[in-house]
Write a protein that holds these residues in place. Structure first.
Motif, PDB file in Angstrom:
ATOM      1  N   GLU A  69       0.824  -1.208   0.000  1.00 36.61           N
ATOM      2  CA  GLU A  69       0.000   0.000   0.000  1.00 36.61           C
ATOM      3  C   GLU A  69       0.857   1.256   0.000  1.00 36.61           C
ATOM      4  O   GLU A  69       0.546   2.234  -0.686  1.00 36.61           O
ATOM      5  CB  GLU A  69      -0.926  -0.010   1.222  1.00 36.61           C
TER       6      GLU A  69
ATOM      7  N   ASP B 150      -3.551   2.898  -7.494  1.00 33.95           N
ATOM      8  CA  ASP B 150      -4.682   2.531  -6.633  1.00 33.95           C
ATOM      9  C   ASP B 150      -5.068   1.071  -6.754  1.00 33.95           C
ATOM     10  O   ASP B 150      -6.051   0.633  -6.144  1.00 33.95           O
ATOM     11  CB  ASP B 150      -5.910   3.389  -6.967  1.00 33.95           C
TER      12      ASP B 150
ATOM     13  N   SER C  59       1.026   5.857   0.559  1.00 34.12           N
ATOM     14  CA  SER C  59       0.434   6.119   1.870  1.00 34.12           C
ATOM     15  C   SER C  59       1.515   6.319   2.925  1.00 34.12           C
ATOM     16  O   SER C  59       2.620   5.782   2.815  1.00 34.12           O
ATOM     17  CB  SER C  59      -0.467   4.952   2.281  1.00 34.12           C
TER      18      SER C  59
ATOM     19  N   LEU D   6      -1.692   4.064   8.442  1.00 35.55           N
ATOM     20  CA  LEU D   6      -2.313   2.803   8.057  1.00 35.55           C
ATOM     21  C   LEU D   6      -2.927   2.095   9.264  1.00 35.55           C
ATOM     22  O   LEU D   6      -2.384   2.117  10.359  1.00 35.55           O
ATOM     23  CB  LEU D   6      -1.287   1.883   7.402  1.00 35.55           C
TER      24      LEU D   6
ATOM     25  N   SER E   5      -3.429  -1.759  -5.816  1.00 38.50           N
ATOM     26  CA  SER E   5      -2.705  -2.693  -4.962  1.00 38.50           C
ATOM     27  C   SER E   5      -3.669  -3.512  -4.154  1.00 38.50           C
ATOM     28  O   SER E   5      -3.272  -4.432  -3.516  1.00 38.50           O
ATOM     29  CB  SER E   5      -1.760  -1.952  -4.030  1.00 38.50           C
TER      30      SER E   5
END
Length: 325
Positions: A110, A323, A116, A121, A325
């Motif tokens: 991610e 986007d 990110s 997360l 993943s």
């Protein structure tokens, strides 16, 4: 009524664990514990550096627990919410198994694909997707290469008459589950499970090595290696992830805007009712995948099948692949 006679020449049952100790397949618990702790301590720093160089990410490796027992017993106890991988370091051991918690793999993919922040997360352990499973190989590669660098100092070189350790370790394709016992190609020997806890963002995930106790008994000199010189591998993870994403099969959805209706009319809809399209002329369709709009299209028909013709991007975002993943 029969009875079993015992004579001086009748063989008695032999303690299998005692025999394994005698032939070097099983060690004293304290000796194995000490060897494992020494190996874990030596492994942490090189492992951190390996992740930093391969993916330009900061992961903290801290010593974890050590468990001893039969190999299958350890796998059953530690293999939950983890991906499994077999590997080998020729000249040291051909029967290495590793377990990595799925939370780390999910978080890495991610961050590397989607950009990110690891601190933001909130990952929940789950089975890995195909892309995530493929990319978990890189974690096991870093682990095995770091381990190889350490243990190579304990194995006599070919120049000194020993077998030596080859330049390349072997890492097999990771698997979602530990193989069933009947499918397991590695013997159920006395083993030790060495865990390193990998801290990434706000989560900590166990990375566990399971190796034969016989190998640990032979590995008497364990020294942490010097840190490798930086190479040109900082973008390797991102490049391999992007390549894997580009080859992935993604389900597409086509959405067509319909004429607006009052809420009261919508609540009274019945099977057979008709709703018109919002557009009077050419019907505009939005092509999406994974909930993200990709392209605007025109609706048409080819033979008996309805089709869409791509006309342009749905928005200014050119990096939408990140986007997936």
């Amino acid at each position: 009524m029969s009875s079993e006679l015992t004579t001086p020449n009748t063989p008695k049952s032999f303690d299998s664990d005692l025999l394994d100790r005698m032939i070097g397949a099983m060690g004293d618990a304290q000796v194995i514990e000490t060897r494992c702790q020494t190996l874990i301590q030596a492994l942490c720093t090189p492992l951190e550096e390996a992740f930093r160089q391969a993916a330009n990410i900061e992961i903290t490796a801290r010593p974890g627990d050590v468990h001893q027992g039969r190999r299958r017993e350890l796998l059953a106890a530690l293999g939950h919410d983890a991906v499994y991988c077999e590997s080998a370091i020729p000249g040291w051991s051909q029967e290495i198994a590793s377990l990595c918690g799925t939370k780390l793999i999910i978080a890495l993919v991610e961050c590397l694909l989607g950009g990110s922040d690891p601190e933001d997360l909130d990952i929940v352990a789950r089975p890995l997707s195909g892309i995530e499973l493929d990319m978990s190989l890189l974690v096991f590669e870093q682990l095995n290469e770091s381990l190889q660098t350490i243990v190579s100092k304990s194995v006599p070189s070919k120049d000194s008459g020993g077998k030596g350790i080859s330049d390349k370790s072997v890492v097999n394709k990771p698997m979602l589950d530990v193989p069933e016992e009947e499918d397991d190609t590695i013997p159920d020997f006395h083993a030790a499970a060495l865990t390193v806890n990998l801290e990434f963002g706000n989560s900590s995930t166990p990375l566990t090595l399971i190796v034969p106790q016989s190998i640990l008994l032979k590995t008497k000199r364990i020294v942490g290696p010097s840190v490798k010189k930086p190479g040109d591998t900082s973008d390797e993870w991102t490049e391999r992830l992007s390549e894997r994403v580009s080859r992935s099969q993604i389900n597409l959805q086509a959405a067509v805007a319909l004429a607006p209706l009052p809420i009261g009319d919508i609540s009274r809809l019945q099977p057979g009712d008709l709703i018109g399209f919002a557009d009077n002329g050419d019907i505009e369709v939005t092509l999406s995948a994974n909930g993200k709009a990709l392209y605007t299209c025109a609706l048409g028909k080819s033979g008996s099948r309805y089709m869409v013709k791509v006309e342009g991007p749905a928005g200014p975002d050119e990096n939408w692949r990140s986007d997936f993943s």
